[in-house]
Write a protein that holds these residues in place. Structure first.
Motif, PDB file in Angstrom:
ATOM      1  N   SER A   1      -7.958   8.023   0.352  1.00 17.48           N
ATOM      2  CA  SER A   1      -7.059   8.037  -0.798  1.00 17.48           C
ATOM      3  C   SER A   1      -5.980   6.992  -0.578  1.00 17.48           C
ATOM      4  CB  SER A   1      -6.420   9.423  -0.990  1.00 17.48           C
ATOM      5  OG  SER A   1      -5.640   9.775   0.153  1.00 17.48           O
ATOM      6  N   GLY A   2      -5.295   6.643  -1.652  1.00 20.01           N
ATOM      7  CA  GLY A   2      -4.216   5.678  -1.524  1.00 20.01           C
ATOM      8  C   GLY A   2      -4.217   4.655  -2.634  1.00 20.01           C
ATOM      9  N   GLN A   3      -3.130   3.908  -2.701  1.00 18.13           N
ATOM     10  CA  GLN A   3      -2.958   2.888  -3.723  1.00 18.13           C
ATOM     11  C   GLN A   3      -2.584   1.574  -3.057  1.00 18.13           C
ATOM     12  OE1 GLN A   3       0.157   4.850  -5.889  1.00 18.13           O
ATOM     13  NE2 GLN A   3      -1.257   5.825  -7.318  1.00 18.13           N
ATOM     14  N   LEU A   4      -3.067   0.502  -3.629  1.00 20.48           N
ATOM     15  CA  LEU A   4      -2.805  -0.820  -3.076  1.00 20.48           C
ATOM     16  C   LEU A   4      -2.299  -1.756  -4.159  1.00 20.48           C
ATOM     17  CD1 LEU A   4      -3.094  -2.435  -0.428  1.00 20.48           C
ATOM     18  CD2 LEU A   4      -5.342  -3.138  -1.218  1.00 20.48           C
ATOM     19  N   ASN A   5      -1.214  -2.468  -3.840  1.00 18.26           N
ATOM     20  CA  ASN A   5      -0.615  -3.469  -4.709  1.00 18.26           C
ATOM     21  C   ASN A   5       0.141  -2.903  -5.896  1.00 18.26           C
ATOM     22  OD1 ASN A   5      -1.261  -5.683  -3.235  1.00 18.26           O
ATOM     23  ND2 ASN A   5      -2.706  -6.546  -4.695  1.00 18.26           N
TER      24      ASN A   5
ATOM     25  N   SER B   1      -2.508   1.515 -10.075  1.00 16.93           N
ATOM     26  CA  SER B   1      -3.895   1.107  -9.891  1.00 16.93           C
ATOM     27  C   SER B   1      -4.464   1.724  -8.618  1.00 16.93           C
ATOM     28  CB  SER B   1      -3.983  -0.418  -9.797  1.00 16.93           C
ATOM     29  OG  SER B   1      -5.287  -0.825  -9.539  1.00 16.93           O
ATOM     30  N   ARG B   2      -5.471   2.566  -8.769  1.00 13.45           N
ATOM     31  CA  ARG B   2      -6.091   3.169  -7.598  1.00 13.45           C
ATOM     32  C   ARG B   2      -6.846   2.103  -6.810  1.00 13.45           C
ATOM     33  NH1 ARG B   2      -5.916   8.414  -7.109  1.00 13.45           N
ATOM     34  NH2 ARG B   2      -5.388   9.721  -8.888  1.00 13.45           N
ATOM     35  N   LEU B   3      -6.879   2.282  -5.502  1.00 15.46           N
ATOM     36  CA  LEU B   3      -7.510   1.288  -4.651  1.00 15.46           C
ATOM     37  C   LEU B   3      -8.959   1.054  -5.048  1.00 15.46           C
ATOM     38  CD1 LEU B   3      -6.933  -0.537  -2.285  1.00 15.46           C
ATOM     39  CD2 LEU B   3      -7.617   1.284  -0.760  1.00 15.46           C
ATOM     40  N   SER B   4      -9.622   2.099  -5.508  1.00 15.28           N
ATOM     41  CA  SER B   4     -11.033   1.949  -5.875  1.00 15.28           C
ATOM     42  C   SER B   4     -11.202   1.036  -7.083  1.00 15.28           C
ATOM     43  CB  SER B   4     -11.644   3.320  -6.182  1.00 15.28           C
ATOM     44  OG  SER B   4     -10.952   3.950  -7.233  1.00 15.28           O
ATOM     45  N   ARG B   5     -10.114   0.824  -7.844  1.00 13.55           N
ATOM     46  CA  ARG B   5     -10.172  -0.053  -9.007  1.00 13.55           C
ATOM     47  C   ARG B   5      -9.552  -1.414  -8.730  1.00 13.55           C
ATOM     48  NH1 ARG B   5      -8.016   4.024 -13.768  1.00 13.55           N
ATOM     49  NH2 ARG B   5      -9.688   5.574 -13.610  1.00 13.55           N
TER      50      ARG B   5
ATOM     51  N   ALA C   1       0.851  -1.184   0.000  1.00  9.71           N
ATOM     52  CA  ALA C   1       0.000   0.000   0.000  1.00  9.71           C
ATOM     53  C   ALA C   1       0.891   1.240   0.000  1.00  9.71           C
ATOM     54  CB  ALA C   1      -0.915   0.011   1.218  1.00  9.71           C
ATOM     55  N   HIS C   2       0.447   2.280  -0.698  1.00  8.82           N
ATOM     56  CA  HIS C   2       1.217   3.524  -0.792  1.00  8.82           C
ATOM     57  C   HIS C   2       0.311   4.712  -0.510  1.00  8.82           C
ATOM     58  CE1 HIS C   2       4.605   1.406  -2.760  1.00  8.82           C
ATOM     59  NE2 HIS C   2       3.648   0.687  -3.321  1.00  8.82           N
ATOM     60  N   ASN C   3       0.792   5.600   0.353  1.00 14.41           N
ATOM     61  CA  ASN C   3       0.069   6.831   0.685  1.00 14.41           C
ATOM     62  C   ASN C   3      -1.388   6.555   1.052  1.00 14.41           C
ATOM     63  OD1 ASN C   3       2.308   8.556   0.212  1.00 14.41           O
ATOM     64  ND2 ASN C   3       1.968   8.332  -1.993  1.00 14.41           N
ATOM     65  N   LEU C   4      -1.561   5.603   1.955  1.00 14.75           N
ATOM     66  CA  LEU C   4      -2.888   5.194   2.388  1.00 14.75           C
ATOM     67  C   LEU C   4      -3.401   6.179   3.442  1.00 14.75           C
ATOM     68  CD1 LEU C   4      -4.554   2.713   1.544  1.00 14.75           C
ATOM     69  CD2 LEU C   4      -3.769   1.597   3.636  1.00 14.75           C
ATOM     70  N   THR C   5      -4.501   6.847   3.129  1.00 20.18           N
ATOM     71  CA  THR C   5      -5.064   7.854   4.020  1.00 20.18           C
ATOM     72  C   THR C   5      -6.523   7.532   4.320  1.00 20.18           C
ATOM     73  OG1 THR C   5      -3.617   9.592   3.157  1.00 20.18           O
ATOM     74  CG2 THR C   5      -5.596  10.306   4.313  1.00 20.18           C
ATOM     75  N   MET C   6      -6.881   7.666   5.600  1.00 20.42           N
ATOM     76  CA  MET C   6      -8.278   7.475   5.988  1.00 20.42           C
ATOM     77  C   MET C   6      -8.718   8.645   6.851  1.00 20.42           C
ATOM     78  SD  MET C   6     -10.711   5.417   5.373  1.00 20.42           S
ATOM     79  CE  MET C   6     -12.391   5.067   5.903  1.00 20.42           C
ATOM     80  N   LYS C   7      -9.790   9.309   6.415  1.00 14.72           N
ATOM     81  CA  LYS C   7     -10.359  10.422   7.153  1.00 14.72           C
ATOM     82  C   LYS C   7     -11.842  10.165   7.390  1.00 14.72           C
ATOM     83  CE  LYS C   7      -7.374  14.055   5.197  1.00 14.72           C
ATOM     84  NZ  LYS C   7      -7.366  15.340   4.447  1.00 14.72           N
TER      85      LYS C   7
END
Length: 235
Positions: A57-61, A65-69, A6-12
């Motif tokens: 916001s953020g990217q996974l794997n 590829s955006r996390l939402s995709r 995961a990269h730049n994983l943000t949760m608000k």
């Protein structure tokens, strides 16, 4: 299986920052102890990694590829084990069978897999019973058996031992250890040290709205056999 990254994983939540994690990586055959005070976002992070929640916001794997995709977690065989297990209004056997109902196993093979899982958690004799007769610890064991039978690549365990007796913790430990030996990764949150946390060689610690990673060194002292291990943190 490639590592989970995961990269730049943000949760608000509204304007409140729960956490921002610049980088996170979970390798195959790795057991991680996820720590942090109540409310810092441990459960939220596990749900994001499992695909149950989408971060702000953020990217996974994959960087591109955006996390939402991100592809369905089922394709990566990621299982999230809830602190309060979700069981269906059915028998013990059918609750475990549900996890592999669409697998390529034959009916006979599915039955053998379920019985094997129930035997490992010590509940084979309750296979025909309705889940309503189970104790809290037995329900958690059933949830673990259902997770194990899927042969996950990644198992995320949210406070799995919070209300369990020693036998139940030992049963979960056996299954988690077997998954690790077969190349799976495990992340465990817990407010207590026990057989499950002793599996971990690395810890993630959520504090100050971010994640600190450090190894966990477990040393057994020959002169004090009553103490299972001493944990030392390196940051």
């Amino acid at each position: 299986m490639p590592p989970l990254q995961a990269h730049n994983l943000t949760m608000k939540f509204k304007d409140k920052m729960l956490f921002h994690i610049p980088k996170l990586q979970l390798m195959p055959n790795e057991a991680v102890y996820l720590r942090g005070d109540n409310g810092v976002g441990k459960t939220t992070l596990l749900k994001i990694l499992s695909g149950l929640l989408q971060p702000t916001s953020g990217q996974l794997n994959c960087q591109q590829s955006r996390l939402s995709r991100w592809l369905s977690p089922n394709k990566h065989r990621i299982v999230y084990l809830h602190q309060s297990p979700y069981l269906f209004d059915n028998t013990v056997f059918n609750n475990v069978l549900y996890a592999i109902r669409f697998s390529s196993y034959s009916h006979k093979e599915k039955r053998a897999q379920v019985i094997s899982a129930l035997r490992k958690v010590g509940l084979e004799t309750l296979a025909k019973e309705h889940v309503s007769v189970l104790s809290g610890g037995e329900k958690q064991r059933i949830a673990m058996a259902r997770a194990w039978v899927t042969k996950p690549n990644i198992l995320l365990m949210d406070e799995p031992s919070s209300s369990l007796d020693i036998e139940s913790i030992s049963r979960l430990h056996i299954l988690a250890k077997e998954l690790l030996e077969n190349g799976a990764s495990v992340v465990i949150t817990s407010h207590q040290q026990n057989e499950l946390t002793q599996l971990c060689t690395k810890q993630w610690w959520i504090k100050n709205h971010t994640l600190v990673e450090s190894p966990v060194l477990q040393v057994i002292q020959a002169s004090q056999p009553q103490q299972p291990f001493i944990q030392t943190e390196f940051v």
